[in-house]
Design a protein around this motif. Structure first.
Motif, short mmCIF file in Angstrom:
data_model
loop_
_atom_site.label_atom_id
_atom_site.label_comp_id
_atom_site.label_asym_id
_atom_site.label_seq_id
_atom_site.Cartn_x
_atom_site.Cartn_y
_atom_site.Cartn_z
N ARG A 1 -57.12 -36.86 89.66
CA ARG A 1 -58.14 -36.47 88.70
C ARG A 1 -57.52 -36.66 87.31
O ARG A 1 -56.30 -36.80 87.17
CB ARG A 1 -58.57 -35.02 88.92
N ALA A 2 -58.39 -36.63 86.28
CA ALA A 2 -57.88 -36.78 84.92
C ALA A 2 -57.00 -35.59 84.58
O ALA A 2 -57.27 -34.47 85.01
CB ALA A 2 -59.05 -36.87 83.96
N LYS A 3 -55.93 -35.86 83.82
CA LYS A 3 -54.99 -34.78 83.53
C LYS A 3 -55.11 -34.28 82.09
O LYS A 3 -54.12 -34.00 81.45
CB LYS A 3 -53.57 -35.27 83.79
N TYR A 4 -56.35 -34.19 81.60
CA TYR A 4 -56.49 -33.70 80.23
C TYR A 4 -56.08 -32.24 80.16
O TYR A 4 -55.59 -31.77 79.16
CB TYR A 4 -57.93 -33.90 79.73
N VAL A 5 -56.33 -31.51 81.26
CA VAL A 5 -55.72 -30.19 81.40
C VAL A 5 -54.55 -30.41 82.36
O VAL A 5 -54.75 -30.83 83.49
CB VAL A 5 -56.71 -29.17 82.00
N HIS A 6 -53.33 -30.17 81.86
CA HIS A 6 -52.16 -30.50 82.66
C HIS A 6 -52.03 -29.59 83.88
O HIS A 6 -52.47 -28.45 83.86
CB HIS A 6 -50.90 -30.41 81.80
N THR A 7 -51.35 -30.13 84.90
CA THR A 7 -51.19 -29.36 86.14
C THR A 7 -50.31 -28.12 85.91
O THR A 7 -50.41 -27.17 86.66
CB THR A 7 -50.57 -30.22 87.25
N VAL A 8 -49.46 -28.14 84.88
CA VAL A 8 -48.68 -26.92 84.62
C VAL A 8 -49.60 -25.78 84.17
O VAL A 8 -49.24 -24.62 84.26
CB VAL A 8 -47.59 -27.14 83.54
N GLU A 9 -50.79 -26.14 83.71
CA GLU A 9 -51.75 -25.09 83.35
C GLU A 9 -52.76 -24.85 84.47
O GLU A 9 -53.08 -23.71 84.79
CB GLU A 9 -52.48 -25.47 82.06
N LYS A 10 -53.28 -25.94 85.04
CA LYS A 10 -54.24 -25.82 86.14
C LYS A 10 -53.90 -26.88 87.17
O LYS A 10 -54.26 -28.05 87.01
CB LYS A 10 -55.66 -26.07 85.61
N GLY A 11 -53.22 -26.47 88.20
CA GLY A 11 -52.81 -27.46 89.21
C GLY A 11 -53.35 -27.09 90.56
O GLY A 11 -54.56 -27.06 90.77
N LEU A 12 -52.45 -26.76 91.47
CA LEU A 12 -52.83 -26.42 92.83
C LEU A 12 -53.74 -25.20 92.82
O LEU A 12 -53.40 -24.17 92.23
CB LEU A 12 -51.55 -26.14 93.63
N TRP A 13 -54.85 -25.31 93.48
CA TRP A 13 -55.86 -24.23 93.54
C TRP A 13 -56.12 -23.64 92.16
O TRP A 13 -56.23 -22.42 91.99
CB TRP A 13 -55.44 -23.14 94.53
N GLU A 14 -56.15 -24.57 91.16
CA GLU A 14 -56.51 -24.20 89.78
C GLU A 14 -55.49 -23.28 89.11
O GLU A 14 -55.78 -22.70 88.07
CB GLU A 14 -57.89 -23.52 89.75
N GLN A 15 -54.32 -23.13 89.73
CA GLN A 15 -53.32 -22.24 89.14
C GLN A 15 -52.20 -23.06 88.49
O GLN A 15 -51.99 -24.22 88.86
CB GLN A 15 -52.72 -21.34 90.24
N PRO A 16 -51.47 -22.48 87.54
CA PRO A 16 -50.36 -23.20 86.94
C PRO A 16 -49.38 -23.66 88.03
O PRO A 16 -49.01 -22.88 88.89
CB PRO A 16 -49.70 -22.14 86.04
N THR A 17 -49.03 -24.92 87.98
CA THR A 17 -48.22 -25.50 89.04
C THR A 17 -47.12 -26.38 88.45
O THR A 17 -47.39 -27.23 87.60
CB THR A 17 -49.10 -26.34 89.98
N ASN A 18 -45.91 -26.15 88.89
CA ASN A 18 -44.82 -26.98 88.42
C ASN A 18 -44.35 -27.90 89.54
O ASN A 18 -43.83 -27.43 90.55
CB ASN A 18 -43.66 -26.12 87.94
N LEU A 19 -44.56 -29.19 89.34
CA LEU A 19 -44.15 -30.17 90.34
C LEU A 19 -42.99 -30.98 89.82
O LEU A 19 -43.03 -31.47 88.69
CB LEU A 19 -45.34 -31.08 90.67
N ASN A 20 -41.93 -31.06 90.59
CA ASN A 20 -40.83 -31.96 90.26
C ASN A 20 -40.46 -32.76 91.50
O ASN A 20 -40.72 -32.35 92.62
CB ASN A 20 -39.60 -31.18 89.78
N ASN A 21 -39.82 -33.87 91.23
CA ASN A 21 -39.41 -34.75 92.30
C ASN A 21 -38.12 -34.24 92.96
O ASN A 21 -37.38 -33.46 92.37
CB ASN A 21 -39.24 -36.13 91.62
N VAL A 22 -37.86 -34.69 94.17
CA VAL A 22 -36.67 -34.29 94.93
C VAL A 22 -35.39 -34.38 94.10
O VAL A 22 -34.60 -33.43 94.01
CB VAL A 22 -36.52 -35.20 96.18
#
Lengths: 622, 239
Positions: free
Chosen positions: A326-347
């Motif tokens: 989806r478009a990331k105009y609202v970043h996933t750190v603010e609204k990610g998984l299940w609309e909650q702030p989510t921090n994703l990093n690679n292995v």
């Protein structure tokens, strides 16, 4: 593995006491035969070697004299199955089941099996120790180094090497803000491709409003020929987990996911074992090490779509929806998984974290360049002598990676290009081989770091064909949601196919450029916006090859079947008939001894087998 | 309320609305194919791309998804936007060269012909039908199947759907008329690009005309908890 009584550790002192007891119980002078149990070596029948060693040690009753350890991938896949004798680090390469008894008896006696040592192709000399092999000499193996020192299914091995000390340090000596400051100061940037500053990401996520915060480890590596994350997860899952727990504490998250593709069965298995062992030890779950901090990690297995490596598609997939970005105009750190702030990093990013905490940001930032700190793991594949996994300091030149570590191009062929950054990276020509490898330099020349794929091509590679291959891959992996990516890549593939099959027209190059610009600018996600890189860089650096295909209907590298013809050199052909037997379509006729054979162009399918089997260069490719 | 500038004009918009909504409120035209105010924006056709300036950088964003912000400067038509829209229209025109809606929009955006090989499709995969079926009708009878270039709009396994009520909302929102919809005698026919279905229509107890699919009426009765005879008569013959 014998089941042991494990006690949940409830303080840093208990962790240190356990560590001490593990180390004290070990005899550090006792030889340990380590065998690579990584996917690469297993594919080369390492299981025979492993079984062989177990049997041999048992039959000879040598359990008290020699240890065996099945480890992760040390990287030198070209020479697998690999066996390293510790503590001296004697490297045996291409080991087979039948070599086992000899290695065991030599190890017990303190001898060396000369015939299994690596021979330096430049000097012809045998090399005994792993670190003296040219493949390893220029590497800086901060992350991969421990792959050959630990059994990934054994948390005690990781603890013996100081594992979870960084976690203990952050939980009892650092505030979340201090951790984030340290990671920011280290200069660590995301290893998944984007290169976004990790500390800044953590900080934004920590400050975002939400009911909860999720922590995700992206192990959905899908680039053709890439296996960096796979080998880390298979070989040292605890380093990744420790990084995740530290990150969760810093960010304020209590639930984490490892999203790993199901095609990585060993990575799934080892990650699962690591989670269970850390939980048993009180290093994961409720009240970690008695600190009051709770964090759980679950594994989610991906179905193998390349696009699910994109963070928003990955989160959709984790939620059980179709893996579309989806478009990331609202970043996933603010609204990610299940609309909650989510921090994703690679292995690889996660695995760097314990190192930074343990040794400090100043230590870490000494390695690398101004804008890119630390090391980077690359999977070095393609037309290269030493295929494998290499970890190098940022800023090393491509030339050093390809020639000093990779051992150059096989068969004395000429280097042509190296593609970095996975399928949507760019092809870098020989004139740029001295480029220092870091995030910004690679972007400047039209390629990218990506997650660390590095595919080497030699003079026999057709750059138009290469571009066609990568566009074909991306076309197949595009989710199809947005018009420019779905329709644009399809058209790009058609134009490239036409060019490689002799139907190229004047104006095709310009159309490809115009199409690339629109796909890059208007696609919804990074798959589309980077997809044109292979086309744009091959046009930029190898335009003459495109022109030869379009104007002269000629493939200079002799790859594009429709544009090449095989001919018999009548002067050279002695009529041996080797090609006649080999031809799968009976296009070559035997005319009698000492008479040149005759090739029927009508029947010829241009498979090139005659060219390959002829020992006298009597088959010409034009 | 926030104040932003669209094409040099100061525009007021409510927080949380998108650039596209704000522009429409102010009668500023932005072309779209996959947008409809009744369903969640999707951002797939990319025609509504506009340029926004933020932190000194200009970037292209889908106006149907990008939310307004105080002081945001928006351009809805620049050379960069026009060239991207033209290429997108060329791609759509190659996919649907015989579709009137696509031909008209292409012409309007300055595209007379396409540089690519022609296909003959009607559906542009904007997913409006899928979204309306899920979000408005609430049955999810159709979806997008397969991935990438093989993507299609269809019922599961291309089989007649058990849950489709034959309401025709999908045909109604389709921007290209790719979904056919026809009532003949006592039957309604819906033709999707990859499969079709028939629905029995209910006969009005008073005038005898066939007026709506049985399944749709049953669905509404159940959902709105109406009396079973609520739809015995057609709207014209109701009291």
């Amino acid at each position: 593995m014998a089941k042991r009584e494990t006690k949940r550790l409830s303080s840093p002192q208990e962790l240190e006491a356990l560590r001490k007891s593990i180390i004290e119980k070990r005899d550090h002078n006792k030889p340990c035969i380590t065998i690579c149990g990584g996917t690469g070596c297993l594919a080369l029948a390492a299981q025979d070697v492993i079984t062989g060693f177990r049997r041999e040690i048992q039959e000879q009753g040598l359990e008290t004299k020699v240890d065996i350890r099945i480890t992760g991938c040390p990287g030198f896949c070209e020479r697998g199955p690999l066996v390293v004798i510790k503590p001296e680090n004697i490297l045996y390469q291409q080991v087979k089941g039948e070599d086992v008894p000899e290695i065991v008896s030599a190890t017990v006696k303190g001898n060396i099996v000369d015939r299994l040592l690596y021979t330096d192709p430049n000097t012809g000399k045998k090399i005994t120790y792993e670190h003296e092999v040219p493949f390893y000499r220029k590497q800086k193996r901060l992350l991969l180094g421990d792959n050959s020192n630990i059994d990934p299914t054994e948390i005690r091995d990781y603890l013996a090497l100081g594992g979870y000390a960084a976690l203990s340090k952050v939980l009892f000596e650092m505030s979340p803000e201090q951790i984030i400051e340290e990671v920011k100061k280290s200069g660590l940037r995301g290893r998944g491709g984007g290169g976004f500053p990790t500390g800044v990401k953590w900080e934004t996520c920590r400050q975002a409003q939400g009911d909860t915060r999720y922590i995700i480890c992206n192990c959905d590596e899908g680039d053709p020929g890439a296996f960096m994350d796979r080998s880390l997860m298979e070989g040292n899952p605890h380093s990744v987990l420790e990084g995740m727990i530290i990150g969760a504490y810093a960010i304020g998250g209590h639930e984490g996911y490892i999203y790993v593709r199901n095609e990585y069965p060993l990575a799934v298995k080892n990650a699962q074992i690591a989670i269970e062992q850390t939980e048993e030890h009180g290093l994961l779950g409720k009240n970690i090490l008695g600190s009051g901090f709770d964090f759980t990690v679950r594994i989610s297995r991906g179905g193998g779509a390349f696009v699910c490596g994109e963070s928003t598609a990955l989160m959709a997939s984790l939620e059980g929806k179709v893996g579309e970005p989806r478009a990331k105009y609202v970043h996933t750190v603010e609204k990610g998984l299940w609309e909650q702030p989510t921090n994703l990093n690679n292995v690889e990013t996660w695995a760097n974290v314990p190192l930074i905490i343990k040794n400090g940001a100043d230590w870490y930032s000494k390695v690398g360049t101004e804008g890119s700190k630390g090391t980077k793991i690359f999977s070095l594949v393609g037309k290269i002598n030493n295929t494998g996994l290499v970890e190098v300091p940022m800023g090393i030149s491509l030339r050093e990676i390809i020639y000093d570590i990779g051992g150059g191009i096989p068969g004395g062929k000429k280097f042509k290009a190296v593609q970095t950054g996975g399928p949507s990276g760019g092809c870098i020509p020989e004139s740029l081989l001295d480029l220092p490898v870091d995030f910004d330099q690679l972007t400047k020349v039209g390629s990218m770091m990506g997650s660390g794929g590095m595919i080497v091509m030699d003079e026999n590679s057709c750059m138009v064909d290469i571009a066609k291959y990568f566009i074909g891959f991306l076309e197949g992996e595009s989710c199809g949601k947005c018009v420019p990516c779905r329709e644009g890549l399809k058209r790009m593939g058609q134009i490239l196919t036409d060019i490689t099959e002799g139907r190229g027209k004047e104006g095709d190059i310009e159309l490809l450029e115009r199409l690339s610009a629109a796909i890059t600018d208007s696609s919804l996600c990074a798959l589309g916006s980077t997809a044109s890189n292979p086309v744009l860089t091959t046009i930029r650096y190898f335009r003459d090859e495109y022109e030869a295909h379009i104007r002269d209907k000629r493939c200079p590298a002799g790859v594009c079947k429709e544009l090449i013809t095989y001919l018999i050199d009548e002067e050279k052909c002695p009529g041996c008939g080797l090609c006649v037997k080999a031809c799968p379509v009976e296009a070559i006729t035997f005319m009698g001894k000492k008479k040149p054979v005759v090739l029927d162009q009508e029947k010829c399918i241009k498979c090139g087998i005659c060219y390959d089997v002829c020992k006298l260069d009597a088959v010409i490719k034009k | 309320m926030v104040t932003l500038t669209i094409d040099g004009r100061e525009v007021q918009a409510e927080e949380g609305t998108t650039i596209l909504e704000a522009a429409r409120e102010s009668n500023i035209y932005i072309p779209t194919l996959c947008y409809h105010e009744e369903v969640t924006p999707y951002g797939a056709c990319r025609l509504c791309l506009v340029e926004v300036a933020r932190n000194g950088r200009e970037k292209l964003v889908a106006s149907c998804l990008y939310e307004v912000a105080e002081g945001l400067r928006v351009k809805t038509n620049s050379e960069r936007i026009a060239s991207n829209r033209k290429m997108i229209m060329e791609l759509l025109l190659a996919r649907c060269p015989n579709n009137k809606a696509i031909q008209d929009l292409a012409r309007q955006l300055g595209v007379e012909k396409t540089s690519f090989k022609l296909e003959d499709k009607q559906c542009i995969l904007c997913a409006l039908c899928v979204r309306v079926c899920q979000e408005v009708v609430g049955v999810s009878a159709i979806s997008l199947v397969n991935r990438g270039v093989d993507r299609q709009m269809a019922t599961p396994f291309y089989e007649p759907s058990d849950v489709c009520i034959g309401c025709g909302a999908c045909a109604y929102v389709c921007p290209t008329g790719a979904i056919g919809f026809e009532d003949v005698g006592d039957t309604r026919y819906i033709h999707w690009p990859n499969n079709k279905m028939e629905f029995k229509l209910r006969k009005c107890k008073t005038c005898g005309n066939y007026w709506a699919p049985e399944k749709q009426l049953d669905y509404i009765i159940k959902k709105a908890n109406l009396s079973p005879d609520a739809f015995d008569n057609c709207p014209d013959c109701r009291d």
